[in-house]
Enzyme design. Structure first.
Site, short mmCIF file in Angstrom:
data_model
loop_
_atom_site.label_atom_id
_atom_site.label_comp_id
_atom_site.label_asym_id
_atom_site.label_seq_id
_atom_site.Cartn_x
_atom_site.Cartn_y
_atom_site.Cartn_z
N HIS A 112 46.63 52.74 -49.44
CA HIS A 112 48.03 52.70 -48.98
C HIS A 112 48.18 53.42 -47.65
O HIS A 112 47.32 54.18 -47.22
CB HIS A 112 48.95 53.34 -50.01
N ASP A 115 51.33 55.78 -45.96
CA ASP A 115 52.48 56.51 -46.49
C ASP A 115 53.81 55.94 -46.01
O ASP A 115 53.98 55.62 -44.83
CB ASP A 115 52.41 57.99 -46.09
N ARG A 131 50.92 68.49 -48.05
CA ARG A 131 50.98 67.30 -47.20
C ARG A 131 52.20 67.32 -46.29
O ARG A 131 53.29 67.71 -46.69
CB ARG A 131 51.04 66.04 -48.08
N HIS A 147 44.62 55.00 -46.70
CA HIS A 147 43.79 56.00 -47.38
C HIS A 147 43.87 55.85 -48.89
O HIS A 147 44.78 55.21 -49.43
CB HIS A 147 44.15 57.42 -46.94
#
Length: 288
Positions: free
Chosen positions: A105, A107, A278, A263
């Site tokens: 995917h 983000d 994150r 990723h």
């Protein structure tokens, strides 16, 4: 001194990834260092930094060099900074919450202003398994896996990306987070993104659909859309040489271009404890 000489760069693979040595991200960067990092990011797509020591505020401040840090609408975050999400799994943390990022995917492509740069900081790494993360170079996949005829077709298409599609299956109907999810769903309806995008700095084209958030091709009927998307999703697993895999150590940092990569976080460490901090950075509003 040129900007490329400002960094100690070790290339990780020919297609994607580089390690930046001897750079302390907790300290202010010079303009030359910041410019060099941007150039390296556009060239290698994913940058790794070892042995960092960052507070959430320092991580957010470093992230701000590359865009506007995004506050995720449903993820947990550090008490110091809502811009720093906490991705944490482990039997002792929550026996009912297992890792769910083991899918290729990019983000938050469901956003009208999708991320341009991502950042992960490893706080707790399992001793076994480790939860390695893989990145794929979507420029190389576009260049080398698609015929010119397919590129021409895809360049005319747009795809729908949905927040609800990804997150609704993860939210229990009777959970405390359902109310927040419903509010976020209302304020984040599906958005349309070009299937093929062009990087604003390098002008390189890349494939921009992902299995996590992309639901359909707008111009096609349901069967055509499903078949085409499944084909495009399959390209990521076809050529391992277009990917890199990072085995995390505690205090490692990764910075990646959200536009040109996808990723995948391996879920091989459960029930051990893994904690990552994150940030994702959007285009600065004053530049839109």
């Amino acid at each position: 001194m040129t900007t490329s000489q400002q960094l100690n760069i070790e290339v990780l693979t020919p297609s994607i990834g580089a390690v930046i040595h001897n750079l302390d991200l907790s300290q202010p960067l010079t303009k030359a260092q910041k410019d060099a990092l941007e150039q390296a990011l556009y060239k290698y797509h994913v940058l790794f930094f070892r042995n960092q020591n960052l507070t959430p505020i320092q991580q957010r401040d470093f992230a701000r060099l590359f865009g506007e840090p995004h506050v995720h609408p449903i993820f947990l975050h550090t008490t110091e900074c809502p811009e720093v999400s906490v991705l944490e799994y482990g039997l002792d943390i929550d026996p009912n919450k297992k890792p769910d990022s083991d899918i290729w995917h990019t983000d938050a492509t469901w956003s009208t202003n999708p991320p341009i740069v991502g950042m992960l900081y490893a706080k707790i790494v399992p001793k076994q398994g480790g939860g390695d993360t893989l990145w794929a170079n979507m420029i190389e996949i576009y260049k080398k896996e698609l015929s010119n005829e397919m590129k021409a077709i895809l360049s005319t298409l747009v795809a729908e990306h949905s927040f609800a599609y990804a997150y609704q299956p993860l939210i229990k109907p009777d959970s405390a987070s359902m109310e927040q999810f419903m509010k976020t769903k209302e304020t984040n309806p599906p958005v349309k993104q070009p299937v093929i995008r062009e990087h604003p700095h390098t002008k390189e084209k890349y494939l921009y659909v992902n299995k996590c958030y992309t639901t359909k091709i707008s111009e096609l009927n349901e069967q055509e859309s499903d078949l085409l998307l499944q084909y495009l999703f399959s390209l990521i697993n076809k050529r391992p040489e277009f990917t890199c895999r990072w085995k995390w150590n505690e205090n490692d940092v990764c910075l990646w271009d959200e536009r040109t990569t996808q990723h995948y976080a391996t879920a091989d460490y459960w029930p051990q404890h893994r904690r990552m901090h994150r940030c994702v950075m959007m285009e600065n509003k004053d530049k839109i």
